[in-house]
Write a protein that holds these residues in place. Structure first.
Motif, short mmCIF file in Angstrom:
data_model
loop_
_atom_site.label_atom_id
_atom_site.label_comp_id
_atom_site.label_asym_id
_atom_site.label_seq_id
_atom_site.Cartn_x
_atom_site.Cartn_y
_atom_site.Cartn_z
N TYR A 172 0.82 -1.22 0.00
CA TYR A 172 0.00 0.00 0.00
C TYR A 172 0.85 1.26 0.00
O TYR A 172 0.46 2.28 -0.56
CB TYR A 172 -0.99 0.00 1.18
CG TYR A 172 -0.50 0.64 2.46
CD1 TYR A 172 0.42 -0.01 3.28
CD2 TYR A 172 -0.93 1.90 2.85
CE1 TYR A 172 0.87 0.58 4.46
CE2 TYR A 172 -0.48 2.50 4.02
CZ TYR A 172 0.43 1.84 4.81
OH TYR A 172 0.88 2.44 5.97
N ASP A 219 6.07 3.16 4.48
CA ASP A 219 5.69 2.63 5.80
C ASP A 219 6.83 1.76 6.33
O ASP A 219 7.23 0.76 5.71
CB ASP A 219 4.39 1.82 5.62
CG ASP A 219 3.88 1.24 6.93
OD1 ASP A 219 2.74 1.55 7.28
OD2 ASP A 219 4.61 0.47 7.59
N PHE A 234 7.16 -0.36 8.90
CA PHE A 234 6.89 -1.76 9.23
C PHE A 234 6.78 -2.60 7.95
O PHE A 234 7.37 -3.68 7.84
CB PHE A 234 5.59 -1.85 10.05
CG PHE A 234 5.17 -3.24 10.36
CD1 PHE A 234 5.85 -4.00 11.30
CD2 PHE A 234 4.08 -3.82 9.71
CE1 PHE A 234 5.47 -5.31 11.59
CE2 PHE A 234 3.69 -5.11 10.00
CZ PHE A 234 4.38 -5.86 10.93
N ILE A 235 6.07 -2.08 6.96
CA ILE A 235 5.88 -2.83 5.71
C ILE A 235 7.22 -2.96 4.98
O ILE A 235 7.55 -4.02 4.45
CB ILE A 235 4.84 -2.11 4.80
CG1 ILE A 235 3.47 -2.06 5.49
CG2 ILE A 235 4.75 -2.77 3.42
CD1 ILE A 235 2.80 -3.40 5.69
N ASN A 268 -1.54 -7.99 6.14
CA ASN A 268 -1.46 -6.76 6.94
C ASN A 268 -2.72 -5.90 6.98
O ASN A 268 -3.03 -5.32 8.00
CB ASN A 268 -0.24 -5.94 6.50
CG ASN A 268 -0.17 -4.59 7.18
OD1 ASN A 268 -0.55 -3.59 6.59
ND2 ASN A 268 0.30 -4.55 8.41
N ARG A 269 -3.44 -5.80 5.89
CA ARG A 269 -4.67 -4.98 5.89
C ARG A 269 -5.79 -5.95 5.52
O ARG A 269 -5.93 -6.35 4.36
CB ARG A 269 -4.51 -3.80 4.93
CG ARG A 269 -3.34 -2.91 5.39
CD ARG A 269 -2.81 -2.02 4.32
NE ARG A 269 -3.61 -0.85 4.06
CZ ARG A 269 -3.47 0.33 4.67
NH1 ARG A 269 -2.58 0.48 5.61
NH2 ARG A 269 -4.22 1.35 4.35
N HIS A 294 -8.51 1.76 9.33
CA HIS A 294 -7.69 0.54 9.43
C HIS A 294 -8.17 -0.28 10.62
O HIS A 294 -8.27 0.22 11.74
CB HIS A 294 -6.23 0.96 9.63
CG HIS A 294 -5.24 -0.12 9.38
ND1 HIS A 294 -5.22 -1.29 10.12
CD2 HIS A 294 -4.23 -0.23 8.49
CE1 HIS A 294 -4.23 -2.05 9.68
NE2 HIS A 294 -3.61 -1.43 8.69
N ASP A 324 -6.73 -2.50 12.37
CA ASP A 324 -5.77 -2.62 13.48
C ASP A 324 -5.85 -1.40 14.38
O ASP A 324 -5.80 -1.51 15.60
CB ASP A 324 -4.33 -2.74 12.96
CG ASP A 324 -4.04 -4.10 12.35
OD1 ASP A 324 -4.96 -4.93 12.31
OD2 ASP A 324 -2.90 -4.31 11.91
N ARG A 355 -6.95 -1.93 18.14
CA ARG A 355 -5.84 -1.70 19.09
C ARG A 355 -6.23 -0.64 20.12
O ARG A 355 -5.99 -0.80 21.31
CB ARG A 355 -4.58 -1.25 18.35
CG ARG A 355 -3.91 -2.36 17.59
CD ARG A 355 -2.74 -1.83 16.77
NE ARG A 355 -2.21 -2.88 15.92
CZ ARG A 355 -1.17 -2.74 15.11
NH1 ARG A 355 -0.53 -1.59 15.04
NH2 ARG A 355 -0.76 -3.75 14.36
N TRP A 374 -0.05 6.34 11.28
CA TRP A 374 1.13 5.49 11.45
C TRP A 374 2.44 6.27 11.27
O TRP A 374 3.52 5.69 11.32
CB TRP A 374 1.17 4.30 10.47
CG TRP A 374 -0.06 3.48 10.32
CD1 TRP A 374 -0.80 3.33 9.18
CD2 TRP A 374 -0.68 2.63 11.30
NE1 TRP A 374 -1.85 2.46 9.39
CE2 TRP A 374 -1.80 2.02 10.69
CE3 TRP A 374 -0.40 2.34 12.64
CZ2 TRP A 374 -2.63 1.14 11.35
CZ3 TRP A 374 -1.25 1.45 13.31
CH2 TRP A 374 -2.33 0.86 12.66
N ASN A 376 1.26 2.47 16.97
CA ASN A 376 2.46 1.78 16.44
C ASN A 376 3.73 2.48 16.93
O ASN A 376 3.68 3.55 17.56
CB ASN A 376 2.43 1.66 14.90
CG ASN A 376 2.84 2.92 14.18
OD1 ASN A 376 2.86 4.01 14.74
ND2 ASN A 376 3.19 2.78 12.90
N ASP A 379 4.76 -2.90 17.21
CA ASP A 379 5.47 -3.26 15.96
C ASP A 379 6.82 -3.91 16.28
O ASP A 379 7.20 -4.86 15.63
CB ASP A 379 5.76 -2.09 15.00
CG ASP A 379 4.61 -1.83 14.04
OD1 ASP A 379 3.69 -2.67 13.97
OD2 ASP A 379 4.63 -0.78 13.37
N ILE A 419 5.54 -7.29 16.62
CA ILE A 419 4.89 -8.10 15.59
C ILE A 419 6.05 -8.59 14.76
O ILE A 419 6.70 -7.82 14.06
CB ILE A 419 3.95 -7.25 14.72
CG1 ILE A 419 2.87 -6.62 15.58
CG2 ILE A 419 3.35 -8.09 13.62
CD1 ILE A 419 1.91 -5.75 14.80
#
Ligand code: GAL
Length: 341
Positions: A43, A47, A49-50, A129-130, A191, A193, A197, A222, A249, A274, A294
């Motif tokens: 996406y 990002d 984390f991605i 993830n999404r 989102h 999450d 969360r 994020w 995050n 994360d 994660i």
């Protein structure tokens, strides 16, 4: 930045797929595929984390090549937060007859475009993830989702605060009113999450008997710089009243730390999720209470195992456990600052 470096590595890996021997393969092809092609659509390459997860994915693909002798062609595309871009990228993968698609949707409610194209071309899809809605995941038995359980993310994040509170309640009660005044900084608005969360982390504190008062909260999508700007406004407005900042995050927690440091404050009642390298370093340095890791490498491995099994016509159930809801849940664990028992 990480992703750009990754994209270059991928460029080196990606060949002109149309010229590969397995394209349009004839019945004389050997039983074991000599190669597999994996179309990966993310996406947003910015990002953190991605991009960490994608870095792991390429390393795993290289190891798989060495272990199996099967060549892996990974082509990574970045939608830059635009679902229309991503749909075009999916069209291209489908038109080039990729063996499997791994899709990190821009808009999680918009999975049907990808699923319909993939079904027509009989190409399996691993979303990650999404999380698409159940109605979409149940559309076809060659569609899967890999991700963590957002409620567990939130519960573990809340538990970090509960542990710190029980060890030293005064740390969270500067004004001595017996109530923890908190701020919440959230990821993207739609989102799953972010929403779950937030709800579960706060509920975990309440369930532990901690009295709470929400001072304020906002969306920083994020992003570290957005969280830095938002928390700057909060420190300006509430100053010392702030006793806890919960972030959806690590990048946003790091943004809060940037503000704390810029303002010369000594405030570390900050939690994230994360376990990015920078997030873990901040926990180790005592700049935040802790993070829920994660395990992105483990998640990348699940995605790749599933995708490669599907691509070589293996049984995806043999590589991992797939729930009736067509999801595979990746593991997670907590890392706390050493002053918390
Ligand atoms: C979350 C992760 C965030 C961000 C988001 C993107 O799971 O915690 O940092 O990467 O996914 O969808």
């Amino acid at each position: 930045m990480g992703c750009k470096r990754f994209a270059c590595a991928v460029c080196a890996l990606v060949m002109v797929l149309a010229s590969l021997p397995f394209f349009g393969c004839s019945s004389s092809a050997p039983e074991q595929k000599p190669s597999i092609s994996v179309g990966v659509a993310i996406y947003n390459g910015d990002d953190t984390f991605i991009s960490n997860m994608m870095q792991s994915l390429t390393e795993i693909a290289t190891k798989y090549e060495q272990d199996t002798g099967i060549r892996v062609y990974v082509n990574l595309t970045d939608a830059q937060e635009n679902q229309t871009n991503q749909n075009k990228q999916i069209d291209r993968f489908v038109s080039m007859n990729y063996d499997v698609l791994c899709v990190n949707l821009v808009d999680r409610t918009d999975a049907s475009y990808t699923i319909d194209r993939a079904m027509d071309a009989d190409i399996p899809v691993v979303f990650f993830n999404r999380e698409p809605v159940q109605e979409d995941l149940q559309k076809w038995d060659r569609v899967y989702y890999v991700g963590t359980d957002p409620a567990e993310n939130g519960r573990l994040e809340g538990q970090i605060v509960v542990d710190a509170y029980r060890a030293d309640p005064a740390r969270f009660d500067k004004n001595g009113d017996g109530i923890v005044q908190y701020i919440i900084i959230e990821g993207e608005i739609r989102h799953q999450d972010a929403m779950i969360r937030t709800e579960v982390s706060v509920q975990t504190l309440k369930d532990a008997g901690i009295e709470l008062e929400k001072l304020d909260g906002g969306i920083a999508s994020w992003v570290r710089s957005q969280a830095a700007a938002l928390s700057d406004q909060y420190f300006e407005k509430y100053g010392d009243q702030i006793e806890l900042i919960i972030c959806n995050n690590d990048d946003m927690a790091l943004g809060v730390i940037d503000t704390v440091e810029r303002r010369g404050l000594s405030f570390n009642n900050i939690v994230g999720i994360d376990g990015t390298p920078a997030g873990l370093a901040a926990v180790e340095q005592g700049k935040m209470l802790g993070t829920v890791v994660i395990d992105y490498a483990a998640q990348a491995k699940l995605i790749f195992d599933l995708a490669s099994a599907l691509a070589v016509d293996g049984d995806p159930g043999a590589v991992t456990t797939i729930g009736a809801d067509r999801t595979v849940r990746a593991p997670m664990y907590v890392v706390k600052a050493d002053f918390i028992p």
